[in-house]
Design an enzyme around this catalytic site. Structure first.
Site, PDB file in Angstrom:
ATOM      1  N   GLU A  35     -21.699  44.752  31.858  1.00 25.29           N
ATOM      2  CA  GLU A  35     -21.520  43.639  30.921  1.00 25.29           C
ATOM      3  C   GLU A  35     -20.087  43.590  30.391  1.00 25.29           C
ATOM      4  OE1 GLU A  35     -23.368  41.148  30.329  1.00 25.29           O
ATOM      5  OE2 GLU A  35     -25.116  41.842  31.418  1.00 25.29           O
ATOM      6  N   GLY A  79      -7.426  42.225  33.660  1.00 27.04           N
ATOM      7  CA  GLY A  79      -6.975  41.473  32.492  1.00 27.04           C
ATOM      8  C   GLY A  79      -7.782  41.820  31.244  1.00 27.04           C
ATOM      9  N   TYR A  80      -7.408  41.202  30.127  1.00 30.05           N
ATOM     10  CA  TYR A  80      -8.077  41.462  28.836  1.00 30.05           C
ATOM     11  C   TYR A  80      -8.289  42.978  28.636  1.00 30.05           C
ATOM     12  CZ  TYR A  80      -9.043  36.504  28.999  1.00 30.05           C
ATOM     13  OH  TYR A  80      -8.927  35.146  29.073  1.00 30.05           O
ATOM     14  N   TYR A 118     -23.886  38.830  22.719  1.00 32.03           N
ATOM     15  CA  TYR A 118     -24.370  38.667  24.094  1.00 32.03           C
ATOM     16  C   TYR A 118     -24.609  40.027  24.749  1.00 32.03           C
ATOM     17  CZ  TYR A 118     -24.527  37.391  29.012  1.00 32.03           C
ATOM     18  OH  TYR A 118     -24.911  37.257  30.319  1.00 32.03           O
ATOM     19  N   ASP A 136     -24.840  32.736  26.435  1.00 29.43           N
ATOM     20  CA  ASP A 136     -23.421  32.643  26.807  1.00 29.43           C
ATOM     21  C   ASP A 136     -23.169  31.252  27.389  1.00 29.43           C
ATOM     22  OD1 ASP A 136     -24.580  32.668  29.291  1.00 29.43           O
ATOM     23  OD2 ASP A 136     -23.195  34.119  30.153  1.00 29.43           O
ATOM     24  N   CYS A 190     -27.738  25.756  37.748  1.00 30.57           N
ATOM     25  CA  CYS A 190     -27.292  24.744  36.783  1.00 30.57           C
ATOM     26  C   CYS A 190     -25.813  25.003  36.479  1.00 30.57           C
ATOM     27  CB  CYS A 190     -28.143  24.776  35.511  1.00 30.57           C
ATOM     28  SG  CYS A 190     -27.941  23.289  34.525  1.00 30.57           S
TER      29      CYS A 190
HETATM   30 FE1  SF4 Z   1     -29.533  21.810  35.573  1.00 29.36          FE
HETATM   31 FE2  SF4 Z   1     -29.859  19.688  37.177  1.00 29.36          FE
HETATM   32 FE3  SF4 Z   1     -31.750  21.509  37.020  1.00 29.36          FE
HETATM   33 FE4  SF4 Z   1     -31.320  19.915  34.974  1.00 29.36          FE
HETATM   34  S1  SF4 Z   1     -32.052  19.311  37.005  1.00 29.36           S
HETATM   35  S2  SF4 Z   1     -31.636  22.122  34.873  1.00 29.36           S
HETATM   36  S3  SF4 Z   1     -29.109  19.667  35.089  1.00 29.36           S
HETATM   37  S4  SF4 Z   1     -29.666  21.813  37.803  1.00 29.36           S
END
Ligand code: SF4
Length: 350
Positions: A35, A79-80, A118, A136, A190
């Site tokens: 982490e 880095g950091y 986190y 996060d 996502c």
């Molecule tokens: Fe993310 Fe698209 Fe799934 Fe919605 S439909 S959770 S925006 S990947």
């Protein structure tokens, strides 16, 4: 609906979750180490560092006994660097105050150096199976789209809203697995540009159904980036080079670079600008800029010029406010450097 989302996420995670080395055990040392390395780093870049640290420091006792310079050397390129220094301090605290056992209370974990909400939630949920949700950038993005929330994620009120929602959605029976599913789903599915057409959460996703995916998440402000102009002096004679240690509370603390002059603009400096550092009668001729580079950090845009300064005889001292050392060029690798200097050596020493 929460139950359906949990089920879909769990199924997706079993089929698509990342096979990461620290997931093979529930050892809090491995989880904490991963982490910290991944706090500002992509998995692909962080993985070799994780392996290197585990090999050299297989447990908290080995790390607590490490020399800071060795740790910074191993960290070089990530880095950091404050992360590495904090990591070492935390390792010492765990050995000295907790007999080498990571505390299994959130309130104790959060007090450790370099451990924020986190990281504390990740350790406590994955290693100790306690119900704390991780939140996060990946989780903000997913939650804001899934539930259609346009409260800016970088505000205190936004953080409150998303933390509360993440806590409600968390699977209290398997908090560690659920958190890892959220992390992976945000990172792989996502994403910034998501692939909604194959998403198992489509039917629950407010942003997908209202065609607002590209509007979420919302941020309130842009990062302020400061320009810095650095002029590095290469003072070399008979294979000896002067390195200086950065000790102030600035970027790259405790790493090495060269004697340096900072200016307010990018114009090159001349020999008259360095006469206060080196006895003028030892300067052979005009100095020459041999390398220029732009280097970006999150909050800094650095323009660096590197100058060869020709000397008549080897230097014994310079009037530089920072600690400095004379180093033989073939011992350069013993010192930890920021990425900017490391890149310069690839040009200069080869
Ligand atoms: Fe993310 Fe698209 Fe799934 Fe919605 S439909 S959770 S925006 S990947």
């Amino acid at each position: 609906m929460f139950n359906e989302i949990r089920k879909s996420l769990k199924k997706w995670y079993i089929e698509n979750g990342r096979d990461l080395p620290w997931r093979k055990s529930l050892n809090p040392y491995n989880i904490w180490l991963s982490e910290i390395i991944l706090q500002q780093t992509q998995i692909n870049q962080g993985l070799p560092y994780y392996y290197a640290f585990i090999e050299k420091y297989p447990d908290i006792f080995a790390l607590a006994n490490a020399d800071e310079q060795d740790v910074l050397n191993l960290w070089q390129g990530l880095g950091y660097y404050s992360r590495a220094r904090n990591m070492l301090q935390t390792a010492k605290i765990i050995v000295n105050e907790y007999q080498g056992q990571f505390p299994d209370e959130y309130s104790s974990l959060i007090k450790l150096k370099g451990v924020g909400k986190y990281t504390a939630s990740a350790i406590i949920s994955i290693a100790f199976n306690k119900a704390f949700a991780v939140v996060d950038g990946n989780v903000y993005r997913l939650l804001s789209r899934l539930f259609g929330i346009d409260v800016p994620v970088d505000t205190a009120s936004g953080q409150k809203v998303f933390t509360k929602l993440a806590d409600e959605l968390l699977d209290k029976n398997e908090p560690g697995n659920f958190n890892q599913a959220m992390m992976d789903f945000g990172a792989l599915q996502c994403k910034k540009v998501p692939n909604c057409s194959i998403c198992p959460l489509q039917n629950y996703c407010t942003a997908f159904m209202s065609d607002t995916v590209s509007d979420l998440p919302v941020k309130s402000k842009k990062t302020v980036v400061k320009n810095r102009y650095m002029h590095y002096l290469l003072l070399e004679k008979n294979q000896q080079l002067i390195l200086t240690k950065r000790t102030s509370d600035d970027i790259w603390k405790n790493l090495y670079d060269f004697p340096l002059i900072e200016t307010l603009n990018s114009s090159e400096i001349g020999i008259e600008n360095i006469k206060h550092l080196i006895e003028p009668h030892n300067l052979a001729e005009e100095m020459k800029c041999i390398y220029k580079v732009n280097h970006k950090l999150t909050h800094r845009n650095i323009t660096a010029n590197f100058y060869v300064v020709n000397l008549k005889k080897p230097l014994k001292k310079i009037n530089f406010e920072r600690e400095y050392v004379f180093v033989n060029k073939n011992r350069i690798e013993d010192f930890p450097f920021p990425k900017l200097i490391e890149n310069f050596f690839k040009f200069y020493l080869h």
